[in-house]
Design an enzyme around this catalytic site. Structure first.
Site, PDB file in Angstrom:
ATOM      1  CE  LYS A  31      -4.318   1.176   2.387  1.00 46.83           C
ATOM      2  NZ  LYS A  31      -4.953   1.114   3.715  1.00 46.83           N
TER       3      LYS A  31
HETATM    4  O1  LIG Z   1      -6.552   3.369   5.161  1.00 42.62           O
HETATM    5  C1  LIG Z   1      -7.719   3.376   4.768  1.00 42.62           C
HETATM    6  C2  LIG Z   1      -8.861   3.449   5.643  1.00 42.62           C
HETATM    7  O2  LIG Z   1      -9.999   2.911   4.986  1.00 42.62           O
HETATM    8  C3  LIG Z   1      -9.115   4.800   6.245  1.00 42.62           C
HETATM    9  O3  LIG Z   1     -10.288   4.791   7.009  1.00 42.62           O
HETATM   10  P1  LIG Z   1     -10.582   5.947   8.060  1.00 42.62           P
HETATM   11  O4  LIG Z   1     -10.817   7.228   7.336  1.00 42.62           O
HETATM   12  O5  LIG Z   1     -11.804   5.478   8.788  1.00 42.62           O
HETATM   13  O6  LIG Z   1      -9.369   6.054   8.956  1.00 42.62           O
END
Ligand SMILES: O=C[C@H](O)COP(=O)(O)O
Length: 220
Positions: free
Chosen positions: A86
């Site tokens: 990622k």
């Molecule tokens: O890293 C990706 C996540 O889906 C981010 O989710 P979040 O905005 O709830 O931290």
């Protein structure tokens, strides 16, 4: 639409995997920090997730330069066959994505907030692109509309390789509904939100009535 779990919590991953619905996992530095994990154990932790999940597991690099991202990406990819590296959507990230995908290492470009970012990610070779929904809602914008734009734009083109859109930063069952209706390939969902996706008040009410009526049958 496939369901990924957006967590680094092994118990949550084991539980969701046991439901037979888990197609992959996405992690990020925040989610790993939330487990209380130490830096030394990060690679082992990713390996453990990869053993539980029969599907892609996104492990995020925290490097900031292309060379470091590439080095980090190679190390992460070597942990297990199902690791997806990622990488944030930024200039250095695009260059690293190109290099890693040329080596056959799948990349999930994350922190994607616009159509141009998504198209560039796909052009650089990203196997997955993660537009964030909830973080737009957090700043009083429409995260679902932004996701719909990305899905429509990416689906306009053939990038010469498979590209799947992961609806990320998903916070609710309604986000999942909207992502499915627009044809997002994947929704990565926190465990609490995944549980909410299974629930419906009319299911609970119906079940309650069935149980009460069955008691009557048993007492008849
Ligand atoms: O890293 C990706 C996540 O889906 C981010 O989710 P979040 O905005 O709830 O931290």
């Amino acid at each position: 639409m496939k369901f990924f779990l957006d967590t680094a919590d092994l118990n949550e991953i084991e539980e969701a995997a046991s439901w037979g619905v888990l197609a992959g996992v996405t992690t990020n530095p925040t989610l790993y920090a939330r487990t209380g994990g130490k830096l030394d154990d990060f690679h082992n932790h990713i390996k453990r997730i990869c053993e539980i999940v029969d599907g892609p597991v996104s492990a995020e690099s925290v490097a900031m330069t292309r060379d470091e991202l590439i080095r980090d990406g190679r190390e992460l990819a070597a942990l297990a066959d199902n690791v997806v590296v990622k990488i944030p959507t930024m200039v250095e990230g695009l260059a690293a994505t190109k290099a890693l995908s040329d080596e056959g290492i799948p990349v999930n470009m994350t922190l994607c907030f616009s159509v141009p970012q998504a198209i560039l990610a796909a052009r650089a070779g990203a196997r997955y692109i993660s537009p964030f929904v909830g973080r737009f809602d957090d700043i009083a914008e429409d995260g679902i509309a932004q996701l719909a734009d990305v899905v429509a734009a990416v689906n306009n083109y053939d990038f010469g390789h498979d590209v799947e859109i992961i609806a990320a930063s998903v916070r609710s069952a309604n986000h999942v509904t909207q992502a499915a209706l627009m044809g997002a390939d994947i929704a990565t969902v926190p465990f609490a939100a995944l549980k909410k996706c299974v629930q419906h008040p009319l299911t609970d009410r119906g079940l309650d009535a069935f149980m009460k009526d069955w008691e009557k049958v048993q007492q008849a």
